[in-house]
Design an enzyme around this catalytic site. Structure first.
Site, PDB file in Angstrom:
ATOM      1  N   ASN A  74    -114.552  59.681  40.196  1.00 43.37           N
ATOM      2  CA  ASN A  74    -115.649  58.743  40.383  1.00 43.37           C
ATOM      3  C   ASN A  74    -116.855  59.503  40.918  1.00 43.37           C
ATOM      4  OD1 ASN A  74    -113.606  56.960  39.783  1.00 43.37           O
ATOM      5  ND2 ASN A  74    -113.569  55.960  41.776  1.00 43.37           N
ATOM      6  N   GLU A 123    -110.124  55.999  45.185  1.00 39.88           N
ATOM      7  CA  GLU A 123    -110.962  56.523  46.255  1.00 39.88           C
ATOM      8  C   GLU A 123    -110.270  56.467  47.618  1.00 39.88           C
ATOM      9  OE1 GLU A 123    -114.852  54.754  46.116  1.00 39.88           O
ATOM     10  OE2 GLU A 123    -115.305  55.638  44.164  1.00 39.88           O
ATOM     11  N   TYR A 165    -121.244  59.353  41.741  1.00 37.52           N
ATOM     12  CA  TYR A 165    -122.526  58.655  41.809  1.00 37.52           C
ATOM     13  C   TYR A 165    -123.679  59.591  42.169  1.00 37.52           C
ATOM     14  CZ  TYR A 165    -119.727  54.451  41.509  1.00 37.52           C
ATOM     15  OH  TYR A 165    -118.860  53.490  41.053  1.00 37.52           O
ATOM     16  N   ARG A 173    -110.460  49.170  33.145  1.00 40.13           N
ATOM     17  CA  ARG A 173    -109.710  49.512  34.350  1.00 40.13           C
ATOM     18  C   ARG A 173    -109.888  48.393  35.370  1.00 40.13           C
ATOM     19  NH1 ARG A 173    -109.821  52.680  39.373  1.00 40.13           N
ATOM     20  NH2 ARG A 173    -112.069  53.002  39.294  1.00 40.13           N
ATOM     21  N   GLU A 222    -115.246  56.014  37.361  1.00 38.64           N
ATOM     22  CA  GLU A 222    -116.390  55.211  37.816  1.00 38.64           C
ATOM     23  C   GLU A 222    -117.645  56.044  37.692  1.00 38.64           C
ATOM     24  OE1 GLU A 222    -116.441  53.382  41.661  1.00 38.64           O
ATOM     25  OE2 GLU A 222    -114.360  52.682  41.517  1.00 38.64           O
ATOM     26  N   HIS A 231    -107.005  49.230  45.250  1.00 33.68           N
ATOM     27  CA  HIS A 231    -108.447  49.366  45.391  1.00 33.68           C
ATOM     28  C   HIS A 231    -108.860  48.633  46.674  1.00 33.68           C
ATOM     29  CE1 HIS A 231    -112.369  50.145  43.009  1.00 33.68           C
ATOM     30  NE2 HIS A 231    -112.678  49.959  44.292  1.00 33.68           N
TER      31      HIS A 231
END
Length: 487
Positions: free
Chosen positions: A314, A185, A316, A96, A391, A140
């Protein structure tokens, strides 16, 4: 290059090879990595490219640690063939990448610059020649500076300019790229860029951030329509969100209300119009002192609320929130950088708490349960829509010792989070692939070059690439279609 993906049905999720049990993923599961144009390309003044908001922001003193910029980054613009060869050597089956808007349409208006498109044509051709599926992200965060000068994402016109740009890229790459991500995002673009100011363009206006969020949503809808009028029927169009897995510190009603408020700003400001065709009433009430939401015009939510071919997620770390516990001392611990201005307009007083003491170099707590929770939540919210982890990864303080980089912490992180993905699949989530963030160490936004997320170490002085032990581990996972032992 030929890659193998020796997977079995989840009914036989754990198979035995010798004495070791191996967790298997479904057949056809994509094993990818992801990058972003400004973080890796460099060549910011070549072949007609003009400044983006991140060029301007990074060159503004005090905005990025050490005064770092993406002027050179990791020189991917000149080293892309070697980088694709590196992906092939790792056995990746998908990549990606993001297209730099000012490289393709320098002013954000008018015809495309063919030299800019030629770079992406060559990249896509090289990926395909190596058996790697290209996944193109259209935005992005590198908005052309000229569009920001005209007001940026808080202005409605930017959404229409984005759709025009999407059509230009679709026309150029649509015969070769089958999977498209409109936005990456959008929460960061809106709330870090226009409310807390820790990201480009660095503005600190909560009402502007809410307008930006809507126009990003509208831009997604307009771009989706534009792409569907151009691309072959086999093309798939979605977007990548970074939902916050919000948990309350306690079951106290005040803490539960804090959770509701942050969930509205972090998540439902996007999923409301995307999945339900309307903004949440509680979000509108929470932010009434900032805006009356009159920027949402008749027909906007219908444009936004179109069928999605997939959703990228995504992840984290989760967020733990509470009502105010007294006067806060020290920085806000929401994981989104230090600023005197909040990225939570209308809910600035909410407190964030560390999940646990197992943290990455970003001071983000490691909690893979949040990823499985997220995948199951979106399975319930968007039944029948395939999901991708677009992600997931971790920054650690990597060092070169005797020409090698050993990063067992990252291996443990990846093993645990891929295990969480597998757990979600076993519980009914239709997850089609995983994209490791990131392929390469790179320019990490306001942190400059101080945070390393890559599976491949980059010596920024020489641009030498050194695969870390996590890259070797992830390569074994990609080639086997399962989770190897952590050692």
């Amino acid at each position: 290059m030929t890659t193998t993906n020796n997977t079995t049905d989840l009914a036989a999720a754990a198979t035995t090879t010798g004495a070791a049990a191996v967790t298997r993923f479904p057949a056809g599961f994509l094993w990818g990595s992801a990058t972003a144009s400004y973080q890796i390309e460099g060549a910011v003044r070549e072949d007609g490219r003009t400044p983006s908001i991140w060029d301007t922001f990074s060159h503004t003193p005090g905005k990025v640690l050490n005064g770092d910029t993406g002027d050179v980054a990791v020189d991917h613009y000149h080293r892309w063939r070697d980088d694709v060869r590196l992906m092939a050597d790792l056995g990746l089956t998908a990549y990606r990448f993001s297209v730099a808007w000012p490289r393709v349409q320098p002013t954000g208006r008018g015809p495309a610059v063919q030299r800019g498109l030629d770079f992406y044509r060559g990249l896509v051709d090289e990926l395909l020649a190596n058996g790697i599926k290209p996944v193109a992200t259209l935005y992005h965060w590198d908005l052309p500076q000229e569009l920001e000068n005209a007001g940026g994402w808080p202005e409605r016109e930017t959404a229409y300019r984005f759709a025009e740009y999407a059509a230009l890229v679709g026309e150029a790459l649509g015969d070769r790229v089958e999977q498209w991500v409109t936005l990456n995002e959008p929460w960061c673009s809106a709330f870090l860029g226009y409310s807390s100011g820790v990201h480009a363009p660095g503005r600190t206006d909560g009402a502007a951030a809410l307008r930006a969020a809507h126009h990003l949503n509208l831009g997604h809808g307009l771009a989706t329509s534009a792409l569907r009028s151009i691309l072959p029927g086999r093309a798939e169009i979605g977007l990548s969100l970074n939902p916050s897995v919000v948990r309350s510190l306690t079951d106290d009603p005040a803490d539960l209300d804090a959770k509701r408020r942050i969930d509205a700003l972090a998540n439902r400001v996007f999923t409301g119009p995307l999945l339900k065709g309307a903004y949440p009433e509680d979000l509108i009430a929470d932010t009434a002192r900032l805006t009356d939401w009159s920027f949402v015009q008749d027909g906007d939510t219908e444009i936004i609320h179109q069928p999605l071919d997939f959703i990228g997620l995504n992840y984290y770390t989760p967020a733990v929130v509470s009502a105010p516990r007294g006067e806060r001392t020290g920085p806000r611990r929401d994981g989104h950088g230090a600023s005197d201005h909040s990225p939570w307009p209308g809910s600035e007083e909410i407190e964030f708490h560390r999940v646990n003491e197992d943290v990455t170099a970003m001071d983000w707590s490691v909690d893979p349960t949040g990823l499985s929770d997220l995948l199951l939540d979106y399975t319930a919210q968007a039944p029948g829509v395939p999901l991708y982890v677009t992600e997931n990864g971790a920054a650690y303080d990597d060092v070169v010792v005797d020409g090698a980089v050993h990063d067992p912490e990252r291996v443990r992180y990846l093993h645990a989070h891929l295990g969480a993905v597998h757990d979600a699949i076993a519980r009914g989530a239709d997850v089609r692939g995983y994209f490791l963030w990131s392929l390469l160490d790179n320019f990490e936004w306001a942190y400059g070059y101080t945070k390393r997320f890559g599976a491949v170490y980059v010596d920024y002085e020489t641009q030498a690439r050194i695969p870390k032990s996590s890259a070797t581990w992830y390569s074994r996972a990609a080639r086997s279609g399962g989770l190897p032992a952590q050692d």
